[in-house]
Design a protein around this motif. Structure first.
Motif, PDB file in Angstrom:
ATOM      1  N   UNK A  44       0.766  -1.389  -0.112  1.00  0.00           N
ATOM      2  CA  UNK A  44      -0.114  -0.209  -0.002  1.00  0.00           C
ATOM      3  C   UNK A  44       1.245   1.025  -0.490  1.00  0.00           C
ATOM      4  N   UNK A  45       1.399   1.292   0.651  1.00  0.00           N
ATOM      5  CA  UNK A  45       2.358   2.268   0.721  1.00  0.00           C
ATOM      6  C   UNK A  45       3.149   2.283  -0.454  1.00  0.00           C
ATOM      7  N   UNK A  46       4.230   1.369  -1.261  1.00  0.00           N
ATOM      8  CA  UNK A  46       4.739   1.503  -2.074  1.00  0.00           C
ATOM      9  C   UNK A  46       3.965   2.079  -3.741  1.00  0.00           C
ATOM     10  N   UNK A  47       2.377   0.888  -3.320  1.00  0.00           N
ATOM     11  CA  UNK A  47       1.575   2.203  -4.761  1.00  0.00           C
ATOM     12  C   UNK A  47       1.357   3.864  -4.473  1.00  0.00           C
ATOM     13  N   UNK A  48       1.316   4.135  -3.323  1.00  0.00           N
ATOM     14  CA  UNK A  48       0.844   5.362  -3.061  1.00  0.00           C
ATOM     15  C   UNK A  48       2.327   5.913  -3.375  1.00  0.00           C
ATOM     16  N   UNK A  49       3.648   6.129  -3.659  1.00  0.00           N
ATOM     17  CA  UNK A  49       4.557   6.653  -3.729  1.00  0.00           C
ATOM     18  C   UNK A  49       4.862   6.657  -4.767  1.00  0.00           C
ATOM     19  N   UNK A  50       4.324   5.942  -5.588  1.00  0.00           N
ATOM     20  CA  UNK A  50       4.187   5.297  -7.235  1.00  0.00           C
ATOM     21  C   UNK A  50       3.319   6.638  -7.521  1.00  0.00           C
ATOM     22  N   UNK A  51       4.093   7.457  -8.434  1.00  0.00           N
ATOM     23  CA  UNK A  51       3.120   8.636  -9.065  1.00  0.00           C
ATOM     24  C   UNK A  51       3.449  10.072  -8.163  1.00  0.00           C
ATOM     25  N   UNK A  52       4.447  10.249  -7.180  1.00  0.00           N
ATOM     26  CA  UNK A  52       3.695  11.147  -6.265  1.00  0.00           C
ATOM     27  C   UNK A  52       5.608  11.876  -6.994  1.00  0.00           C
ATOM     28  N   UNK A  59      -1.070  12.094   3.267  1.00  0.00           N
ATOM     29  CA  UNK A  59      -1.046  11.158   4.719  1.00  0.00           C
ATOM     30  C   UNK A  59      -1.799  10.119   3.599  1.00  0.00           C
ATOM     31  N   UNK A  60      -1.884   8.995   4.303  1.00  0.00           N
ATOM     32  CA  UNK A  60      -2.321   7.598   3.582  1.00  0.00           C
ATOM     33  C   UNK A  60      -2.713   7.035   4.360  1.00  0.00           C
ATOM     34  N   UNK A  61      -4.187   6.349   4.574  1.00  0.00           N
ATOM     35  CA  UNK A  61      -4.103   4.968   5.298  1.00  0.00           C
ATOM     36  C   UNK A  61      -4.336   4.125   4.644  1.00  0.00           C
ATOM     37  N   UNK A  62      -3.242   2.719   4.701  1.00  0.00           N
ATOM     38  CA  UNK A  62      -3.091   1.539   4.712  1.00  0.00           C
ATOM     39  C   UNK A  62      -3.923   0.397   4.944  1.00  0.00           C
ATOM     40  N   UNK A  63      -4.953  -0.091   4.184  1.00  0.00           N
ATOM     41  CA  UNK A  63      -5.616  -1.391   4.998  1.00  0.00           C
ATOM     42  C   UNK A  63      -4.801  -2.029   5.162  1.00  0.00           C
ATOM     43  N   UNK A  64      -5.247  -3.259   6.317  1.00  0.00           N
ATOM     44  CA  UNK A  64      -4.181  -4.205   6.671  1.00  0.00           C
ATOM     45  C   UNK A  64      -4.263  -5.456   5.495  1.00  0.00           C
ATOM     46  N   UNK A  65      -4.939  -5.231   4.747  1.00  0.00           N
ATOM     47  CA  UNK A  65      -4.598  -6.569   3.634  1.00  0.00           C
ATOM     48  C   UNK A  65      -3.260  -5.852   2.352  1.00  0.00           C
ATOM     49  N   UNK A 131      -2.549   1.043   8.848  1.00  0.00           N
ATOM     50  CA  UNK A 131      -2.002   2.180   8.854  1.00  0.00           C
ATOM     51  C   UNK A 131      -2.008   2.783   8.360  1.00  0.00           C
ATOM     52  N   UNK A 132      -2.092   4.217   9.062  1.00  0.00           N
ATOM     53  CA  UNK A 132      -1.769   5.970   8.455  1.00  0.00           C
ATOM     54  C   UNK A 132      -0.492   6.417   8.601  1.00  0.00           C
ATOM     55  N   UNK A 133       0.349   6.560   7.149  1.00  0.00           N
ATOM     56  CA  UNK A 133       1.628   7.173   7.247  1.00  0.00           C
ATOM     57  C   UNK A 133       1.581   8.688   6.860  1.00  0.00           C
ATOM     58  N   UNK A 134       2.460   9.303   7.144  1.00  0.00           N
ATOM     59  CA  UNK A 134       2.513  11.141   6.543  1.00  0.00           C
ATOM     60  C   UNK A 134       3.333  10.560   5.778  1.00  0.00           C
ATOM     61  N   UNK A 135       3.877  10.794   4.008  1.00  0.00           N
ATOM     62  CA  UNK A 135       4.675  10.430   3.500  1.00  0.00           C
ATOM     63  C   UNK A 135       5.317  11.780   3.023  1.00  0.00           C
ATOM     64  N   UNK A 136       6.917  12.178   2.623  1.00  0.00           N
ATOM     65  CA  UNK A 136       6.906  12.866   1.439  1.00  0.00           C
ATOM     66  C   UNK A 136       8.238  12.423   0.976  1.00  0.00           C
ATOM     67  N   UNK A 137       7.975  12.512  -0.484  1.00  0.00           N
ATOM     68  CA  UNK A 137       9.073  12.484  -1.058  1.00  0.00           C
ATOM     69  C   UNK A 137      10.124  13.117  -1.282  1.00  0.00           C
ATOM     70  N   UNK A 138      11.408  13.046  -0.673  1.00  0.00           N
ATOM     71  CA  UNK A 138      12.751  13.660  -0.427  1.00  0.00           C
ATOM     72  C   UNK A 138      12.928  13.727  -2.144  1.00  0.00           C
ATOM     73  N   UNK A 139      13.445  12.591  -2.757  1.00  0.00           N
ATOM     74  CA  UNK A 139      13.985  12.422  -3.742  1.00  0.00           C
ATOM     75  C   UNK A 139      13.389  10.993  -4.421  1.00  0.00           C
ATOM     76  N   UNK A 140      14.216  11.058  -5.992  1.00  0.00           N
ATOM     77  CA  UNK A 140      14.113  10.084  -7.027  1.00  0.00           C
ATOM     78  C   UNK A 140      15.822  10.123  -6.739  1.00  0.00           C
ATOM     79  N   UNK A 141      16.273   9.168  -7.182  1.00  0.00           N
ATOM     80  CA  UNK A 141      17.429   8.997  -6.511  1.00  0.00           C
ATOM     81  C   UNK A 141      18.249   8.661  -7.919  1.00  0.00           C
ATOM     82  N   UNK A 142      17.385   8.136  -7.967  1.00  0.00           N
ATOM     83  CA  UNK A 142      17.396   7.081  -9.692  1.00  0.00           C
ATOM     84  C   UNK A 142      16.751   6.821 -10.159  1.00  0.00           C
ATOM     85  N   UNK A 143      16.397   7.426 -11.552  1.00  0.00           N
ATOM     86  CA  UNK A 143      15.406   6.800 -12.629  1.00  0.00           C
ATOM     87  C   UNK A 143      15.677   5.533 -13.302  1.00  0.00           C
ATOM     88  N   UNK A 144      13.905   4.942 -13.415  1.00  0.00           N
ATOM     89  CA  UNK A 144      14.285   3.539 -14.388  1.00  0.00           C
ATOM     90  C   UNK A 144      15.068   4.192 -15.630  1.00  0.00           C
TER      91      UNK A 144
END
Length: 144
Positions: A44-52, A59-65, A131-144
């Motif tokens: 759930x966290x990985x999916x959220x960061x993609x596209x940021x 802030x996002x809530x990630x369901x248990x599943x 789970x609830x996360x406060x997230x900040x995308x600091x940097x893209x270290x290496x682009x794909x």
């Protein structure tokens, strides 16, 4: 601005809380670095960061599943106290390493103990919890 995408190595600042506000984790002073799409963080966290975009906070809530999965009652077992070496601390809350029937190591938590037995929980401590996360995308270290 550039958006994070699958295959990018990114760095995030984050704070993780239970829905009641109890903090369970944080990136602290050093951002967490991981590669999107490699399963290094909960789905759930990985999916959220993609596209940021770099510099954005959310802030996002990630369901248990989409986090550590449901709490599985079959992962809770009671063993004879004699099966645990006497020199091992078996206080409630103690994390131990056990082996599955196939011999693979697994982490368990002592959730009950008496003179005759020890009750062990093989679930992740956050299994079954949203789970609830406060997230900040600091940097893209290496682009794909």
């Amino acid at each position: 601005m550039t958006q994070a995408k699958n295959g990018d190595t990114v760095r995030i600042n984050y704070t993780g809380r239970l829905v009641d506000g109890t903090q369970f984790d944080s990136s602290g002073n050093e951002p967490l670095q991981f590669t999107l799409g490699e399963g290094q963080v909960i789905p759930g966290l990985e999916t959220h960061v993609e596209g940021m975009e770099v510099g954005t906070k959310s802030t996002l809530t990630v369901p248990a599943d989409a986090a550590y999965g449901p709490h599985r009652p079959e992962a809770v077992v009671t063993v004879d106290r004699a099966a645990v070496p006497a020199n091992i601390d078996v206080d409630v809350g103690t994390r131990l390493q056990a082996r599955t029937r196939e011999g693979r190591p697994m982490q368990v938590t002592v959730i009950g103990v008496d003179d005759a037995s020890v009750k062990l929980d093989g679930n992740h401590p956050l299994a079954g919890k949203d789970l609830v996360f406060d997230v900040e995308l600091v940097e893209i270290v290496q682009a794909a």
